[in-house]
Each structure stands twice: as structure tokens, then as C-alpha cells.
Design an enzyme around this catalytic site. Structure first.
Site, PDB file in Angstrom:
ATOM      1  N   CYS A  42      40.997  34.385  41.874  1.00 48.01           N
ATOM      2  CA  CYS A  42      41.340  35.630  41.178  1.00 48.01           C
ATOM      3  C   CYS A  42      42.861  35.713  41.153  1.00 48.01           C
ATOM      4  CB  CYS A  42      40.678  36.840  41.833  1.00 48.01           C
ATOM      5  SG  CYS A  42      41.321  37.283  43.469  1.00 48.01           S
ATOM      6  N   ARG A  48      38.677  40.298  45.030  1.00 48.85           N
ATOM      7  CA  ARG A  48      37.523  39.672  44.391  1.00 48.85           C
ATOM      8  C   ARG A  48      37.186  38.289  44.932  1.00 48.85           C
ATOM      9  NH1 ARG A  48      39.499  40.310  38.305  1.00 48.85           N
ATOM     10  NH2 ARG A  48      41.456  39.820  39.362  1.00 48.85           N
ATOM     11  N   ASP A 148      39.575  43.784  38.208  1.00 51.01           N
ATOM     12  CA  ASP A 148      40.292  43.833  39.477  1.00 51.01           C
ATOM     13  C   ASP A 148      40.226  45.255  40.030  1.00 51.01           C
ATOM     14  OD1 ASP A 148      41.957  43.489  41.640  1.00 51.01           O
ATOM     15  OD2 ASP A 148      43.610  42.631  40.489  1.00 51.01           O
TER      16      ASP A 148
END
Length: 181
Positions: A42, A48, A148
Site C-alpha cells: 500500500c 492496509r 486508505d
């Protein structure tokens, strides 16, 4: 092993999503062997990707699963809200330290799972040869990009966790040969 007429690394991602479906039953059963080293990517590597990493580690104990960030907050611990949300679901993210994605990590990975379509190009900017092994974590879900949650609400972290969990479980099933044939 992959049917060459259906798979080419330069194809658009929408065309490449058929990769798993193009494998024969025997090839599907060997997917677990083909993808032993999985890298989850990510941006910051604090929300994440560490969450997906830990879910995949739990589901695929015989695989090496790690994570990194394209623009990582290297050396930082996982986000507290990500830790708290994952723990609520029985996943331990505490103890994770963010790492910057490097060309060497890309080279060593058999499979790179990213959160957003744009991340595939960003990974390829770091290591061009990685484009052919980079896929969306949520490629089999209706919502392909995983947003996000950094500095967002606890509800956003919960929604993102559930999407990551569903996507990671789908990959784990496919890689372990348990996906519907």
C-alpha cells in the site's frame, strides 16, 4: 504454465483479472507452490498492507507473506486504529514496523498484491519487471480499490478491514486450491 494466448504482462489490468480463471485444474492446484513469497503493498505500510499481511499469514501458514509501502512511513509502527480494528476481528497487527518497498523486495516476491489500481504503476516505477506479478488484492470483489483509512473514522477502518479480509480470504482460497472450481 499460464496459457500464453490469454495472459501477457503488458495487457491492461482488466484483461489480466482472468489470470486465475485461465488456469487448468492442475495448474490451480499448484498455485500454492507457484506463489510462495507474497508481498502486500500500500502507500504507507501502516494500515492496509500490514492488515492484509497478517490475515494472509494466518490463512496461508506455509507461505512467506510480508508487506511494504510505496511511500512508506519507514520505521513507524502500524496505525493504532488499524491495530485496534484488526484485534477486534482476532488479527494481531501490533508489532508491525513499516518498510519502504525496494526493487529487491519486488524481485523476491512471486506475487505482489496492491490496494489500488494506481499502485501497480507505482510498483512498476520502483521495479519495472514487477508489473507482471502485481495484482489488486480486491480483484475478485465488486469494489476493486481498497481506500486508505489513514486519519479517517473508526467506521472507515472497520469498512476497510472487512474489504481487506474478504479480499485476502479470496486470495487465500485460490492459492490453497480451495476456490470453487
Amino acid at each position: 504454465m499460464v496459457h500464453e494466448q490469454n495472459y501477457h504482462p503488458d495487457r491492461k489490468i482488466s484483461d489480466r483479472k482472468l489470470f486465475y480463471n485461465d488456469l487448468t485444474l492442475q495448474e490451480k492446484n499448484t498455485a500454492s507452490i507457484m506463489f510462495q513469497n507474497i508481498l502486500v503493498v500500500c502507500m504507507g505500510n501502516i494500515c492496509r498492507s500490514p492488515t492484509a499481511e497478517r490475515i494472509l499469514q494466518k490463512k496461508l501458514p506455509n507461505h512467506r507473506v510480508s508487506s511494504a509501502g510505496i511511500n512508506a512511513l519507514a520505521g513507524k509502527d502500524a496505525d493504532f486504529q488499524a491495530i485496534k480494528t484488526a484485534l477486534k476481528h482476532g488479527i494481531i497487527v501490533a508489532g508491525h514496523t513499516a518498510r519502504q518497498l525496494t526493487p529487491k523486495m519486488c524481485d523476491e516476491a512471486d506475487l505482489i498484491l496492491v490496494m489500488e489500481l494506481a499502485h501497480i504503476d507505482m510498483v512498476a516505477d520502483i521495479q519495472p519487471s514487477a508489473r507482471s506479478k502485481a495484482f489488486l488484492l480486491a480483484q475478485w470483489l465488486p469494489k476493486k480499490n481498497i481506500p486508505d483509512p489513514f486519519k479517517q473514522s473508526s467506521e472507515m477502518f472497520e469498512a476497510v478491514f472487512l474489504q481487506i479480509e474478504q479480499a485476502a480470504n479470496t486470495w487465500a482460497d485460490k492459492l490453497s486450491g480451495q476456490a470453487e472450481q
